[in-house]
Design a protein around this motif. Structure first.
Motif, PDB file in Angstrom:
ATOM      1  N   ALA A 139       0.829  -1.203   0.000  1.00 22.69           N
ATOM      2  CA  ALA A 139       0.000   0.000   0.000  1.00 22.69           C
ATOM      3  C   ALA A 139       0.867   1.259   0.000  1.00 22.69           C
ATOM      4  O   ALA A 139       0.558   2.239  -0.702  1.00 22.69           O
ATOM      5  CB  ALA A 139      -0.934  -0.004   1.203  1.00 22.69           C
ATOM      6  N   THR A 140       1.959   1.244   0.754  1.00 22.79           N
ATOM      7  CA  THR A 140       2.839   2.426   0.760  1.00 22.79           C
ATOM      8  C   THR A 140       3.456   2.650  -0.620  1.00 22.79           C
ATOM      9  O   THR A 140       3.595   3.789  -1.069  1.00 22.79           O
ATOM     10  CB  THR A 140       3.970   2.290   1.801  1.00 22.79           C
ATOM     11  OG1 THR A 140       4.797   1.169   1.495  1.00 22.79           O
ATOM     12  CG2 THR A 140       3.415   2.127   3.206  1.00 22.79           C
ATOM     13  N   LEU A 141       3.776   1.544  -1.306  1.00 21.61           N
ATOM     14  CA  LEU A 141       4.329   1.684  -2.659  1.00 21.61           C
ATOM     15  C   LEU A 141       3.292   2.297  -3.596  1.00 21.61           C
ATOM     16  O   LEU A 141       3.616   3.150  -4.437  1.00 21.61           O
ATOM     17  CB  LEU A 141       4.784   0.321  -3.187  1.00 21.61           C
ATOM     18  CG  LEU A 141       5.936  -0.350  -2.419  1.00 21.61           C
ATOM     19  CD1 LEU A 141       6.249  -1.715  -3.022  1.00 21.61           C
ATOM     20  CD2 LEU A 141       7.179   0.529  -2.428  1.00 21.61           C
ATOM     21  N   GLY A 142       2.047   1.871  -3.465  1.00 23.94           N
ATOM     22  CA  GLY A 142       0.986   2.441  -4.287  1.00 23.94           C
ATOM     23  C   GLY A 142       0.795   3.925  -4.021  1.00 23.94           C
ATOM     24  O   GLY A 142       0.568   4.717  -4.950  1.00 23.94           O
ATOM     25  N   ILE A 143       0.918   4.320  -2.770  1.00 24.37           N
ATOM     26  CA  ILE A 143       0.790   5.740  -2.410  1.00 24.37           C
ATOM     27  C   ILE A 143       1.935   6.552  -3.013  1.00 24.37           C
ATOM     28  O   ILE A 143       1.725   7.641  -3.549  1.00 24.37           O
ATOM     29  CB  ILE A 143       0.735   5.884  -0.876  1.00 24.37           C
ATOM     30  CG1 ILE A 143      -0.574   5.288  -0.352  1.00 24.37           C
ATOM     31  CG2 ILE A 143       0.840   7.346  -0.458  1.00 24.37           C
ATOM     32  CD1 ILE A 143      -0.604   5.101   1.150  1.00 24.37           C
ATOM     33  N   TYR A 144       3.143   5.992  -2.946  1.00 29.73           N
ATOM     34  CA  TYR A 144       4.279   6.674  -3.581  1.00 29.73           C
ATOM     35  C   TYR A 144       4.038   6.851  -5.080  1.00 29.73           C
ATOM     36  O   TYR A 144       4.353   7.895  -5.661  1.00 29.73           O
ATOM     37  CB  TYR A 144       5.563   5.876  -3.361  1.00 29.73           C
ATOM     38  CG  TYR A 144       6.224   6.075  -2.019  1.00 29.73           C
ATOM     39  CD1 TYR A 144       6.563   7.351  -1.550  1.00 29.73           C
ATOM     40  CD2 TYR A 144       6.550   4.984  -1.208  1.00 29.73           C
ATOM     41  CE1 TYR A 144       7.184   7.526  -0.328  1.00 29.73           C
ATOM     42  CE2 TYR A 144       7.168   5.150   0.020  1.00 29.73           C
ATOM     43  CZ  TYR A 144       7.476   6.419   0.454  1.00 29.73           C
ATOM     44  OH  TYR A 144       8.094   6.595   1.674  1.00 29.73           O
ATOM     45  N   GLU A 145       3.480   5.806  -5.713  1.00 30.00           N
ATOM     46  CA  GLU A 145       3.242   5.862  -7.154  1.00 30.00           C
ATOM     47  C   GLU A 145       2.241   6.946  -7.529  1.00 30.00           C
ATOM     48  O   GLU A 145       2.248   7.441  -8.668  1.00 30.00           O
ATOM     49  CB  GLU A 145       2.755   4.494  -7.648  1.00 30.00           C
ATOM     50  CG  GLU A 145       3.841   3.417  -7.612  1.00 30.00           C
ATOM     51  CD  GLU A 145       3.292   2.029  -7.877  1.00 30.00           C
ATOM     52  OE1 GLU A 145       2.096   1.926  -8.244  1.00 30.00           O
ATOM     53  OE2 GLU A 145       4.040   1.044  -7.709  1.00 30.00           O
ATOM     54  N   LEU A 146       1.401   7.324  -6.590  1.00 33.20           N
ATOM     55  CA  LEU A 146       0.434   8.405  -6.833  1.00 33.20           C
ATOM     56  C   LEU A 146       1.032   9.786  -6.553  1.00 33.20           C
ATOM     57  O   LEU A 146       0.340  10.796  -6.676  1.00 33.20           O
ATOM     58  CB  LEU A 146      -0.808   8.198  -5.958  1.00 33.20           C
ATOM     59  CG  LEU A 146      -1.684   6.980  -6.289  1.00 33.20           C
ATOM     60  CD1 LEU A 146      -2.791   6.827  -5.246  1.00 33.20           C
ATOM     61  CD2 LEU A 146      -2.282   7.107  -7.689  1.00 33.20           C
ATOM     62  N   GLY A 147       2.302   9.822  -6.200  1.00 34.75           N
ATOM     63  CA  GLY A 147       2.955  11.095  -5.900  1.00 34.75           C
ATOM     64  C   GLY A 147       2.647  11.609  -4.509  1.00 34.75           C
ATOM     65  O   GLY A 147       2.885  12.795  -4.211  1.00 34.75           O
ATOM     66  N   LEU A 148       2.136  10.732  -3.643  1.00 39.00           N
ATOM     67  CA  LEU A 148       1.809  11.104  -2.264  1.00 39.00           C
ATOM     68  C   LEU A 148       2.840  10.526  -1.305  1.00 39.00           C
ATOM     69  O   LEU A 148       3.634   9.651  -1.672  1.00 39.00           O
ATOM     70  CB  LEU A 148       0.407  10.601  -1.912  1.00 39.00           C
ATOM     71  CG  LEU A 148      -0.744  11.128  -2.780  1.00 39.00           C
ATOM     72  CD1 LEU A 148      -2.049  10.414  -2.433  1.00 39.00           C
ATOM     73  CD2 LEU A 148      -0.890  12.638  -2.628  1.00 39.00           C
ATOM     74  N   SER A 149       2.805  11.002  -0.070  1.00 38.79           N
ATOM     75  CA  SER A 149       3.772  10.554   0.933  1.00 38.79           C
ATOM     76  C   SER A 149       3.074   9.757   2.031  1.00 38.79           C
ATOM     77  O   SER A 149       2.256  10.321   2.777  1.00 38.79           O
ATOM     78  CB  SER A 149       4.482  11.751   1.567  1.00 38.79           C
ATOM     79  OG  SER A 149       5.247  12.448   0.621  1.00 38.79           O
ATOM     80  N   PRO A 150       3.388   8.462   2.144  1.00 38.49           N
ATOM     81  CA  PRO A 150       2.853   7.672   3.260  1.00 38.49           C
ATOM     82  C   PRO A 150       3.327   8.272   4.583  1.00 38.49           C
ATOM     83  O   PRO A 150       4.493   8.656   4.736  1.00 38.49           O
ATOM     84  CB  PRO A 150       3.465   6.281   3.042  1.00 38.49           C
ATOM     85  CG  PRO A 150       3.864   6.257   1.609  1.00 38.49           C
ATOM     86  CD  PRO A 150       4.251   7.657   1.257  1.00 38.49           C
ATOM     87  N   GLY A 151       2.429   8.361   5.539  1.00 43.59           N
ATOM     88  CA  GLY A 151       2.784   8.931   6.828  1.00 43.59           C
ATOM     89  C   GLY A 151       2.582  10.427   6.898  1.00 43.59           C
ATOM     90  O   GLY A 151       2.582  11.002   7.986  1.00 43.59           O
ATOM     91  N   GLN A 152       2.396  11.052   5.747  1.00 41.09           N
ATOM     92  CA  GLN A 152       2.108  12.485   5.715  1.00 41.09           C
ATOM     93  C   GLN A 152       0.755  12.731   5.046  1.00 41.09           C
ATOM     94  O   GLN A 152      -0.162  13.267   5.662  1.00 41.09           O
ATOM     95  CB  GLN A 152       3.220  13.232   4.979  1.00 41.09           C
ATOM     96  CG  GLN A 152       4.571  13.127   5.667  1.00 41.09           C
ATOM     97  CD  GLN A 152       5.655  13.885   4.917  1.00 41.09           C
ATOM     98  OE1 GLN A 152       5.397  14.903   4.290  1.00 41.09           O
ATOM     99  NE2 GLN A 152       6.878  13.379   4.983  1.00 41.09           N
TER     100      GLN A 152
END
Length: 352
Positions: free
Chosen positions: A270-283
């Motif tokens: 899920a964190t990898l998917g969030i990174y792929e969307l240009g977003l920051s996991p945890g932020q």
């Protein structure tokens, strides 16, 4: 004459006559009973005496026929462990805990990986039965009927379920309070201000997934929110599948600010998917996992997760089995451990 200890001497490439325990004792200068105790790793033999016997064995080319000894004792000193996914670090920790208890008892653990296949599980159950294992610890494949384990009941082979269990099956069980753990995971996100949270569940472990989803819904309802309004999706335990699941959730409901995941593997994806969307996991999006495998604290960002202490679960399962082997008429026992929240950098209050 049947003997359990065989001694072969090779002289000039010719095999000499097989000797008996009495012959081995004469070579070592000890009694036959002492050699037998050394063969069986008995703690009753003094260290100096054991070393003398072992040296005599090594010099003479000694081979211990353990199979013959096991036939006489009706024990094989082997334990079967059937798990659904050997690539999951949880099961490595589980095995380590099991061996901590069973190794001092002289038991060897044979591990079989079903890869979530009922057919493979049935094959391993039959093979371990044929091997006459002294006991079995099993984390069952989804959909396993209680009847699949009935041959072990007929053969009086002790059996313990762990992590996954067949409801109403008359066996000992060691596992986690999944509802409590998932409820605490979801409640943590709600406590720090999130109101739009999601659940990524397991496609391959529906019984455990249902328990964790129930806990998620309970936490949401306790905050006066509607569980049905929170996005839910299931996926395989793979980074790619979990990454796509996270992206699907955020595409369907962009207001989502936090995600509770079935386990750490899914949380990593899920964190990898969030990174792929240009977003920051945890932020931008907070993520909570479940299991607290070793990689969780070293992930980027370090993963907030529910620790299940799988090594401790392994020790508990092995202890239940050892007690069952010692006293077969004990009533079935079930041990549930609490998952403990480990707060790390993958979670923060929502920005919006």
């Amino acid at each position: 004459m049947t003997v359990s200890c065989l001694l072969f001497r090779t002289i000039r490439n010719e095999t000499a006559l097989v000797t008996t325990l009495k012959d081995v004792a004469r070579i070592a200068g000890v009694s036959r009973a002492t050699v037998s105790l050394v063969c069986r790793d008995s703690p009753l033999v003094a260290k100096k005496t054991r070393e003398k016997v072992e040296q005599a064995m090594q010099t003479a080319g000694y081979v211990y026929n353990r199979s013959a000894a096991n036939l006489r004792s009706s024990q094989t000193n082997t334990i079967g462990l059937i798990i659904p996914d050997i690539s999951n670090p949880v099961y490595a920790d589980l095995l380590a805990g099991i061996e901590e208890v069973l190794d001092p008892l002289g038991k060897v653990v044979f591990v079989a990986d079903t890869n979530e296949s009922l057919e493979r599980q049935a094959h391993f159950l039959q093979r371990l039965l044929e091997m006459r294992v002294d006991g079995l610890i099993i984390s069952t494949v989804s959909g396993t009927p209680a009847s699949a384990l009935s041959p072990y009941v007929r053969e009086n082979i002790p059996l313990v379920q762990t992590l996954r269990k067949i409801d109403d099956a008359p066996f000992d069980y060691s596992g986690i309070n999944n509802r409590q753990g998932a409820r605490q995971a979801a409640d943590y996100l709600l406590q720090i201000g999130h109101r739009d949270i999601a659940f990524i569940g397991s496609l391959i472990s529906p019984s455990v997934n249902n328990e964790r989803y129930q806990g998620f819904c309970e936490a949401v309802a306790e905050r006066g929110l509607a569980p049905a309004s929170m996005p839910t999706i299931t996926c395989r335990h793979a980074y790619g599948a979990a990454a796509q699941a996270a992206k699907n959730i955020l595409a369907d409901k962009p207001a989502t600010t936090g995600i509770v995941c079935f386990n750490d593997i899914i949380a990593f994806g899920a964190t990898l998917g969030i990174y792929e969307l240009g977003l920051s996991p945890g932020q931008d999006i907070s993520i909570v996992g479940f299991d607290d495998i070793e990689a969780a604290r070293n992930w980027r960002p370090p993963l907030t997760t529910m620790s299940i202490e799988a090594r401790l679960l392994g020790r508990q399962a092995a202890t239940l089995l050892a007690q069952r082997m010692e006293k077969a008429d004990l009533p079935p026992r079930q041990q549930y451990s609490k998952a403990v929240l480990q707060i790390r950098e993958s979670c923060a209050p929502p920005k919006r």
